[in-house]
Design an enzyme around this catalytic site. Structure first.
Site, PDB file in Angstrom:
ATOM      1  N   LYS A 107       0.848  -1.185   0.000  1.00  0.00           N
ATOM      2  CA  LYS A 107       0.000   0.000   0.000  1.00  0.00           C
ATOM      3  C   LYS A 107       0.879   1.228   0.000  1.00  0.00           C
ATOM      4  O   LYS A 107       2.007   1.184   0.508  1.00  0.00           O
ATOM      5  CB  LYS A 107      -0.895   0.022   1.255  1.00  0.00           C
ATOM      6  CG  LYS A 107      -2.118   0.892   1.107  1.00  0.00           C
ATOM      7  CD  LYS A 107      -3.228   0.196   0.325  1.00  0.00           C
ATOM      8  CE  LYS A 107      -4.452   1.042   0.197  1.00  0.00           C
ATOM      9  NZ  LYS A 107      -5.594   0.243  -0.269  1.00  0.00           N
TER      10      LYS A 107
HETATM   11  P1  NAD Z   1     -12.911   8.399  -2.592  1.00  0.00           P
HETATM   12  O1  NAD Z   1     -11.888   9.419  -2.279  1.00  0.00           O
HETATM   13  O2  NAD Z   1     -13.382   8.225  -3.983  1.00  0.00           O
HETATM   14  O3  NAD Z   1     -14.223   8.627  -1.700  1.00  0.00           O
HETATM   15  C1  NAD Z   1     -14.208   8.832  -0.321  1.00  0.00           C
HETATM   16  C2  NAD Z   1     -15.504   9.557   0.011  1.00  0.00           C
HETATM   17  O4  NAD Z   1     -15.632   9.672   1.431  1.00  0.00           O
HETATM   18  C3  NAD Z   1     -15.548  10.983  -0.565  1.00  0.00           C
HETATM   19  O5  NAD Z   1     -16.804  11.204  -1.161  1.00  0.00           O
HETATM   20  C4  NAD Z   1     -15.316  11.850   0.674  1.00  0.00           C
HETATM   21  O6  NAD Z   1     -15.925  13.131   0.551  1.00  0.00           O
HETATM   22  C5  NAD Z   1     -15.977  10.999   1.750  1.00  0.00           C
HETATM   23  N1  NAD Z   1     -15.491  11.329   3.094  1.00  0.00           N
HETATM   24  C6  NAD Z   1     -14.245  11.673   3.473  1.00  0.00           C
HETATM   25  N2  NAD Z   1     -14.202  11.910   4.788  1.00  0.00           N
HETATM   26  C7  NAD Z   1     -15.445  11.710   5.249  1.00  0.00           C
HETATM   27  C8  NAD Z   1     -16.037  11.782   6.527  1.00  0.00           C
HETATM   28  N3  NAD Z   1     -15.334  12.142   7.590  1.00  0.00           N
HETATM   29  N4  NAD Z   1     -17.351  11.477   6.643  1.00  0.00           N
HETATM   30  C9  NAD Z   1     -18.072  11.123   5.570  1.00  0.00           C
HETATM   31  N5  NAD Z   1     -17.571  11.034   4.329  1.00  0.00           N
HETATM   32  C10 NAD Z   1     -16.269  11.328   4.180  1.00  0.00           C
HETATM   33  O7  NAD Z   1     -12.325   7.037  -1.985  1.00  0.00           O
HETATM   34  P2  NAD Z   1     -12.713   5.547  -2.372  1.00  0.00           P
HETATM   35  O8  NAD Z   1     -11.774   5.097  -3.419  1.00  0.00           O
HETATM   36  O9  NAD Z   1     -14.176   5.443  -2.579  1.00  0.00           O
HETATM   37  O10 NAD Z   1     -12.293   4.787  -1.034  1.00  0.00           O
HETATM   38  C11 NAD Z   1     -13.138   4.726   0.103  1.00  0.00           C
HETATM   39  C12 NAD Z   1     -12.705   3.574   0.984  1.00  0.00           C
HETATM   40  O11 NAD Z   1     -12.739   2.369   0.218  1.00  0.00           O
HETATM   41  C13 NAD Z   1     -11.283   3.670   1.546  1.00  0.00           C
HETATM   42  O12 NAD Z   1     -11.256   3.078   2.818  1.00  0.00           O
HETATM   43  C14 NAD Z   1     -10.479   2.830   0.585  1.00  0.00           C
HETATM   44  O13 NAD Z   1      -9.301   2.313   1.170  1.00  0.00           O
HETATM   45  C15 NAD Z   1     -11.474   1.734   0.287  1.00  0.00           C
HETATM   46  N6  NAD Z   1     -11.209   1.023  -0.968  1.00  0.00           N
HETATM   47  C16 NAD Z   1     -11.200   1.652  -2.175  1.00  0.00           C
HETATM   48  C17 NAD Z   1     -10.970   0.923  -3.337  1.00  0.00           C
HETATM   49  C18 NAD Z   1     -11.031   1.537  -4.710  1.00  0.00           C
HETATM   50  O14 NAD Z   1     -10.999   0.786  -5.691  1.00  0.00           O
HETATM   51  N7  NAD Z   1     -11.133   2.842  -4.862  1.00  0.00           N
HETATM   52  C19 NAD Z   1     -10.719  -0.451  -3.261  1.00  0.00           C
HETATM   53  C20 NAD Z   1     -10.740  -1.075  -2.015  1.00  0.00           C
HETATM   54  C21 NAD Z   1     -10.987  -0.323  -0.874  1.00  0.00           C
END
Ligand code: NAD
Length: 476
Positions: A107
């Site tokens: 990561k």
């Molecule tokens: P992203 O940046 O696209 O979205 C995150 C969202 O959460 C945003 O809309 C942001 O405004 C919101 N956010 C941030 N802080 C917040 C808070 N305090 N309260 C409420 N909402 C809040 O990120 P993502 O890619 O969707 O990732 C989200 C989670 O999923 C992370 O934990 C990431 O590790 C996990 N994840 C993502 C992927 C991927 O393919 N993108 C894969 C596996 C796991």
């Protein structure tokens, strides 16, 4: 109880790991080898921006190299730190093992608030970070393959791929150095939606088994189930959109940075998403009640809670008040180890992160394979499949003509049957299969062992067993 007494994210992951290995019969040395993070590289680099030199801190952690390349996203957030990156790298190891993606766990992260920089500045920063990682083989098609995570997406992956290609001009597999790229830069159809799509497939599999539903006190199907989602970013948006548009679930709450929206009739996810894109938050959205302290909406009554933003949001402070009988961890680490204990005692069913959000790495795996094989999935067989189906249609047409009014082919059958699968259909099919099979492997352990009372422990048991087997095969 308060959060100050909670372990860090990495300690939380280790505690959950320890709970699982206590039920296994691994030699202590091997147990330790699997648990520890192999290496974490910290880099501080300068970029000249707005007339001054600014220094940025980034990390790339490699948790386990039992399989190579290692794989894991790159996160852009001001809160990124070594502990978090190592926790996420460990989760990647277990996640890849669980869904049988042939990678070790890694990561990366950069301490930055991407909203503070314009596109050109972000490109300069990303290219410089990629340069620092690539020159140490921490970006490399055969050794370490990043992907998007919080704060990054297709755009950043395209810059990283291009930076690597510039530094390795004769590497024919250069595009496989990173996944989550846009289609025109070597990406794969269905990668952007993959993690959210995986959450949908996971829930569908959960609702296929009445024993699982009974554990959460739920019945029926996803249709009409009330869902609260935290974070309408890449993962949360796609999960909520597919669950509401395709499975009939009602998205009754959306929690974002600036507050939450609540509507018992169900929110229009696409409209909320458009609103966020335009206004930078959910506040002011017309068809819902706005709750300024969004975090309290996690505690509202609903059937399914989907934390899809950040880690540690369900913790010792609020776990007791969480009403949802089913939580699916779309984000990584949203439930702390302490909260997990409380929720387990309450009988809350948690579909764990290492499985629930594995859709992203699964489709990243397909993208990596596509890049290495230099051909789009379906390109060779699609028309041949159509030609064979045409033979069946011709025979059915003869029957249709012969039987006259007594029988005819159903409307649309011809078109649907004739169409060979394109890349998107193949990707979704591969993802669906992966999510079903890996859920079934957890379910089997969950229901067959009296000492395993939750899906998270079951997930760890399945994945640690696979990692241990591959270490043993190496003679370790
Ligand atoms: P992203 O940046 O696209 O979205 C995150 C969202 O959460 C945003 O809309 C942001 O405004 C919101 N956010 C941030 N802080 C917040 C808070 N305090 N309260 C409420 N909402 C809040 O990120 P993502 O890619 O969707 O990732 C989200 C989670 O999923 C992370 O934990 C990431 O590790 C996990 N994840 C993502 C992927 C991927 O393919 N993108 C894969 C596996 C796991």
């Amino acid at each position: 109880m308060n959060r100050a007494s909670e372990p860090s994210f990495r300690e939380s992951v280790d505690l959950m790991f320890n709970r699982a290995v206590a039920l296994m019969d691994l030699p202590p040395g091997l147990e330790e080898k699997i648990r520890v993070c192999n290496a974490t590289y910290t880099v501080r680099f300068g970029v000249r921006l707005r007339g001054e030199m600014r220094t940025f801190t980034g990390y790339r952690s490699v948790h386990s190299e039992h399989m190579e390349p290692v794989k894991g996203g790159i996160r852009y957030a001001p809160s990124v730190n070594q502990d978090e990156v190592e926790a996420l790298a460990a989760l990647m190891t277990y996640k890849c093992a669980l869904v049988e993606a042939p990678f070790g766990g890694s990561k990366g992260g950069l301490c930055i608030d991407p909203r503070q920089y314009d596109e050109h500045e972000l490109e300069q920063i990303t290219r410089r970070f990629a340069y620092e990682l690539a020159k140490r083989d921490l970006i490399n098609p055969s050794q370490n393959v990043p992907a998007p995570d919080m704060g990054t997406g297709e755009r950043e992956m395209a810059w990283i791929a291009d930076q690597y290609a510039r530094m390795n001009t004769t590497d024919i597999n250069a595009r496989a150095c990173v996944t989550g790229k846009p289609l025109n830069a070597g990406g794969i159809s269905g990668r952007v939606e993959a993690t959210g799509r995986g959450v949908q497939f996971a829930l569908r599999e959960f609702f296929r088994d009445s024993r699982d539903m009974a554990q959460a006190g739920l019945t029926g199907s996803l249709d009409g189930k009330r869902v609260i989602v935290q974070g309408l970013g890449n993962v949360g948006f796609h999960a909520a959109k597919f669950l509401s548009e395709e499975d009939g679930a009602l998205i009754v709450g959306v929690i974002e940075r600036d507050g939450a929206l609540v509507n018992d009739e169900g929110l229009d996810v696409e409209a909320v998403h458009q609103w966020i894109v335009k206004h930078g938050g959910v506040s002011g959205f017309p068809d819902a009640t706005f709750v300024e302290n969004g975090a309290v909406v996690l505690e509202e009554d609903c059937d399914i809670l989907i934390p899809a933003a950040l880690e540690g949001v369900i913790n010792l402070d609020n776990a007791e008040r969480i009403k949802a009988p089913l939580i699916i961890e779309a984000a990584n680490g949203p439930v702390t180890a302490g909260a997990d204990d409380i929720l387990r005692k309450k009988g809350t069913v948690i579909i764990p992160d290492m499985y629930a959000n594995a859709g992203g790495v699964t489709v990243s795996y397909f993208e990596w394979v596509k890049n290495l094989s230099h051909i789009r999935f379906g390109r060779m067989q699609r028309r041949q499949e159509e030609a064979r189906h045409q033979l069946v249609i011709d025979e059915l047409q003869r029957l249709d003509d012969y039987l006259g009014d007594a029988w005819s082919m159903s409307p649309n059958f011809k078109d649907k049957y004739l169409r060979g699968a394109d890349e998107l259909e193949l990707v979704r099919s591969g993802l669906d299969d992966t999510m079903r099979i890996s859920y079934q492997s957890m379910r089997e352990v969950w229901h067959s062992r009296a000492d395993v009372t939750d899906l998270r422990t079951a997930a760890y048991l399945v994945s640690i067993d696979k990692v241990a087997a591959s270490y043993r095969a190496k003679g370790l």
